[in-house]
Design a protein around this motif. Structure first.
Motif, short mmCIF file in Angstrom:
data_model
loop_
_atom_site.label_atom_id
_atom_site.label_comp_id
_atom_site.label_asym_id
_atom_site.label_seq_id
_atom_site.Cartn_x
_atom_site.Cartn_y
_atom_site.Cartn_z
N LEU A 44 -1.04 49.48 4.16
CA LEU A 44 -0.80 49.72 5.59
C LEU A 44 -0.08 51.03 5.82
N ILE A 45 -0.08 51.44 7.09
CA ILE A 45 0.58 52.68 7.47
C ILE A 45 1.67 52.38 8.48
N THR A 81 -0.53 55.62 -1.62
CA THR A 81 0.85 55.16 -1.56
C THR A 81 1.73 55.97 -2.50
N GLN A 82 1.16 56.32 -3.65
CA GLN A 82 1.93 57.04 -4.64
C GLN A 82 2.41 58.38 -4.12
N TYR A 140 2.18 52.02 2.48
CA TYR A 140 2.71 51.10 1.48
C TYR A 140 1.74 49.96 1.28
N GLU A 141 1.96 49.20 0.22
CA GLU A 141 1.17 48.00 0.01
C GLU A 141 1.99 46.82 0.47
N SER A 142 1.45 46.05 1.42
CA SER A 142 2.18 44.90 1.93
C SER A 142 2.25 43.85 0.84
N PRO A 143 3.16 42.88 0.98
CA PRO A 143 3.23 41.82 -0.03
C PRO A 143 1.92 41.06 -0.21
N GLU A 144 1.01 41.15 0.81
CA GLU A 144 -0.29 40.48 0.65
C GLU A 144 -1.33 41.37 -0.01
N LYS A 178 -3.08 50.01 -7.13
CA LYS A 178 -2.37 51.12 -7.79
C LYS A 178 -2.68 52.33 -6.92
N GLY A 199 7.41 57.40 2.36
CA GLY A 199 7.30 55.94 2.37
C GLY A 199 6.71 55.43 3.68
#
Lengths: 399, 254, 168
Positions: free
Chosen positions: B153-154, B136-137, B145-149, B132, B142
């Motif tokens: 990351l930046i 990122t918020q 972000y949070e990668s799908p894993e 959370k 953008g």
């Protein structure tokens, strides 16, 4: 060694206690102090202008156009401190094309555009259109075309259309008041929503920013009115000053109360960050908080304004006093921005130490740049007062 | 007859508008959950990375911080760290002394005499890869972000350098790279994870104080560890969804 | 089609009312501006943006691109099986090669001695083994470097891969 690193080694030598290794350098410098100051002036000046229009405070009429043009001049410059502060300014457009809806900073682009185009420019346009049509007919050469373009080709000055100018202008002003609140309130929210920083994180932050913005805007209009009258060799009408002073007095009391409440609550609750914040306020921020913001910016103006509201003698000294109060209030509000932005970064998120802040003189992030962004609007305002002089406007019959 | 038709038409319009409005409102409200949560693990086939640090095993050798800078081309100056080690010394008089000389890369020398020490320990710090994540918020474009894993990351090509994320991280994990002039932070060595290799810091830790793994896999070492040990995250009251679990975290640590 | 018909009906209803000349002119000016903005945005927005979330999906690939510097000890063992065996029998068994030898990928690729770090000196071993109140005795064996065989290099007596196998 690169000069940048030398600067950091100096700061490291001056840091106290323990700071997280990455916290050595302040991320937001003097330009981020200047930005909320400028948008605050815009919002405050606009609110004062709206008082005349929406709440029909007739005594402020001479200041209406001045307030609007002042707001516009500062708004045009408002983006610049932000862009010159970015480390990748050429990518600044990204905020307009992919704004992240969960980020308060992302709404900046659209709120700014909305306020600039729909509120300020439209309101000025509706107010000046009649005069611009008349001027485009009277002038010759290039100025004729300049005014013609500014009217957007709507040259109808029949009474019915003029009545619509007033109606639409009124609607825009009413819409403009919440828009001005958002324009500056979101800046407060940018700070107030950072849960990681206990000096910033409070629900009161947008409101405190807004009220101190109104204080600064009112003080600015007061000063601009006095300076313009001086240069035009017109007499400064004391009732106007008294009226502005009255609003300044009440808004300043509200602002002081709100900021005081924030601090009192913080002191009372004394949650985990309280010890470091106490140290911050008593040592690092002593001069800028107690002396600059508190004494010079709030207490002395409040006492003087109260005195001026009730004491009805000695006209010349009164005008000087108003002038000095205006400057003191502006210093106070600027200090408030400094205390929030810089103060919030001086202490470590480990709550165990402080870093130090030295403002550079040159460079995109330095004092000269900040001063430039503060002085440029004055130049722009002078230009606007030449292009759209309020005292040469066509006099309209009052309804 | 005509009046009934008009009334029934009005009624229909009313209901239709209410239903349409409710649908639009619901979809809007659902998407506005974005305000609170940065990401939800959508792809079930990918791992969902978590980290464990065992404070009782950390000996403050600084190999992790050194390896991280070697692996990720972080400038060697003592101002930029993707990971670092702190030493907490609580003295007998109750005062807390915290140090992190050059992030712990050169190790630690004991300065305070044994007799004055109540207790002392090392705390390695790194990005918590929050699910959370406040950083990122707040990113306005953008670029983080949070990668799908589940790795935060930046996007170095997109970051505008506004520094809002650096302000928003409660753990002090982020910094602005002095050469690249964009935000930078621990990536859990994403480029190594993708090749099936361990992050550099975990590869070199001599005592196995640092662990990582797939939180979704019930049989992974990390999930077993979490089951058998009492772990805590830093700043739980901030509800960041931190996935960095500490074993043996003492109450003085911030 | 639906939207256009709604628009047409809307304009027809509007035509019934008096519209001051400012409004259509302003609507036109704003319309041009918004259209320009939308067109610009379409061309400026990166291709993969929004695929997995509010970010450029191609950035995942960018983040997987950086060069490796550490090889992982399995890579070391492909050549140095003798050391692997020695190490597994003594107290340094759990320590990976690159903890002491630094990033090893360059050496794995080239095989040259110069491409990897060979540690030496008391301070190096002392980073782990010197006394510090913060180190738990159960985590690491600690020694007083100020007293133990001063002046000698640790590896003169201790084989770093088999520390308790003393060299004669």
């Amino acid at each position: 060694m690169e000069p940048h690193y030398q600067h950091l080694y100096d700061i490291l030598a001056h840091s106290q206690g323990y700071i997280f290794p990455n916290e050595i350098d302040l991320q937001w410098g003097i330009l981020i102090v200047v930005y909320p100051f400028i948008t605050g002036l815009v919002a405050g000046a606009f609110i004062l202008a709206s008082l005349e229009r929406v709440f029909k405070v007739k005594i402020l009429k001479p200041t209406y156009q001045i307030a609007l043009l002042t707001a516009l001049s500062f708004l045009l410059v408002a983006t610049m401190p932000l862009i010159s502060h970015l480390s990748q300014p050429q990518r600044a457009y990204e905020i307009m094309i992919t704004p992240h809806s969960s980020s308060a900073m992302a709404i900046f682009g659209f709120v700014y555009l909305w306020y600039l185009m729909v509120v300020l420019l439209l309101e000025i346009w509706f107010d000046y259109r009649h005069s611009m049509v008349v001027w485009s007919n009277e002038r010759t050469g290039i100025m004729k075309w300049v005014y013609k373009i500014l009217t957007l080709g709507v040259s109808d000055i029949s009474p019915r259309t003029l009545a619509w100018d007033r109606k639409l202008g009124y609607i825009i002003t009413v819409v403009g008041i919440p828009s001005a609140f958002i324009l500056h309130g979101y800046v407060g929210f940018i700070f107030g929503s950072i849960k990681a920083n206990p000096w910033w994180s409070t629900p009161l932050m947008p409101i405190i920013f807004l009220f101190s913005a109104m204080v600064s805007g009112i003080a600015l209009v007061l000063l601009v009115y006095m300076i313009i009258s001086f240069f035009r060799k017109k007499s400064i009408e004391l009732p106007v000053l008294d009226s502005i002073g009255k609003y300044l007095f009440f808004v300043l009391i509200l602002d002081f109360t709100l900021e005081g409440l924030d601090q009192i609550q913080r002191i009372y609750e004394a949650e985990e960050s309280f010890e470091i914040i106490k140290l911050l306020v008593s040592s690092k921020l002593y001069l800028t908080l107690f002396v600059s913001q508190g004494l010079i910016g709030t207490i002395i103006p409040l006492i003087t304004l109260a005195f001026l509201q009730f004491y009805k003698h000695q006209i010349r000294l009164k005008k000087t006093m108003y002038f000095i109060i205006g400057i003191m209030v502006l210093i106070g509000v600027y200090s408030m921005r400094w205390n929030v932005v810089i103060g919030g970064q001086l202490f470590s998120k480990s709550f165990s130490g402080f870093t130090s802040f030295k403002v550079g003189l040159i460079g995109l992030d330095g004092t000269l740049m900040a001063a430039f962004w503060l002085i440029l609007p004055i130049g722009i305002l002078t230009f606007f007062l030449w292009l759209l002089p309020p005292w040469k406007m066509v006099k309209e019959e009052e309804d | 007859m005509a009046n009934e038709k008009i009334t029934s038409r009005r009624k229909f319009l009313k209901t239709a508008t209410v239903l349409a409005g409710a649908t639009i409102g619901y979809t809007w409200l659902k998407s506005s959950r974005m305000l609170l949560y940065a990401a939800e693990p959508k792809d079930e086939t990918l791992p969902w990375y978590g980290i464990v640090i065992d404070i009782q095993k950390c000996i403050g050798c600084g190999s992790c911080a050194k390896a991280c800078k070697n692996e990720n081309d972080v400038p060697k100056e003592p101002f930029f760290f993707r990971t670092w080690v702190e030493q907490y010394t609580i003295k007998n008089d109750g005062s807390v002394n915290i140090v992190s000389p050059n992030g712990g890369i050169d190790g630690f020398e004991q300065i305070i005499a044994n007799e004055e020490i109540f207790k002392s320990f090392f705390v390695p710090k790194m990005c918590n890869h929050c699910y959370k994540s406040p950083c990122t918020q707040v990113c306005p474009v953008g670029a983080t972000y949070e990668s799908p894993e589940g790795v935060v990351l930046i996007d170095e090509k997109y970051c505008i350098g506004c520094r809002y994320c650096v302000q928003a991280c409660p753990y002090g994990c982020r910094f602005i790279h002095p050469v690249k002039k964009v935000a930078n932070k621990c990536t859990l060595c994403y480029h190594r994870l993708k090749k099936g290799l361990a992050p550099a810091c975990m590869e070199v830790c001599p005592t196995g104080a640092r662990m990582y793994g797939n939180l979704r896999d019930k049989n992974s070492d990390i999930v077993k560890y979490l089951k058998e040990h009492t772990t805590q995250v830093l700043r739980p009251h901030l509800n960041t969804g931190s996935k960095l679990y500490y074993n043996g975290l003492s109450s003085e640590v911030r | 089609m639906f939207l256009i018909s709604i628009y047409v009906i809307f304009i027809h209803i509007l035509m019934k009312f008096y519209i001051p000349p400012q409004i259509p002119r302003l609507a036109f000016a704003f319309g041009i501006f918004i259209t320009l903005f939308l067109v610009l945005r379409h061309f400026l927005i990166p291709d993969t943006f929004g695929k997995y979330g509010h970010y450029r999906a191609a950035s995942l690939i960018d983040n997987a691109k950086p060069e490796l510097h550490y090889a992982g000890q399995l890579a070391c063992f492909t050549c140095h099986q003798d050391i692997e065996e020695k190490k597994s029998q003594d107290v340094h068994s759990e320590i990976h090669c690159e903890t002491c030898h630094g990033p090893g990928l360059k050496h794995v690729v080239s095989g040259k001695k110069e491409d990897i770090f060979k540690p030496s000196g008391r301070e190096f071993c002392g980073k782990c083994h010197s006394f510090n109140a913060a180190k738990m005795k159960s985590a690491v064996f600690q020694i007083d470097l100020a007293k133990h065989n001063i002046g000698k290099n640790c590896i003169e007596c201790h084989n770093p891969h088999q520390p308790w196998q003393m060299k004669k």
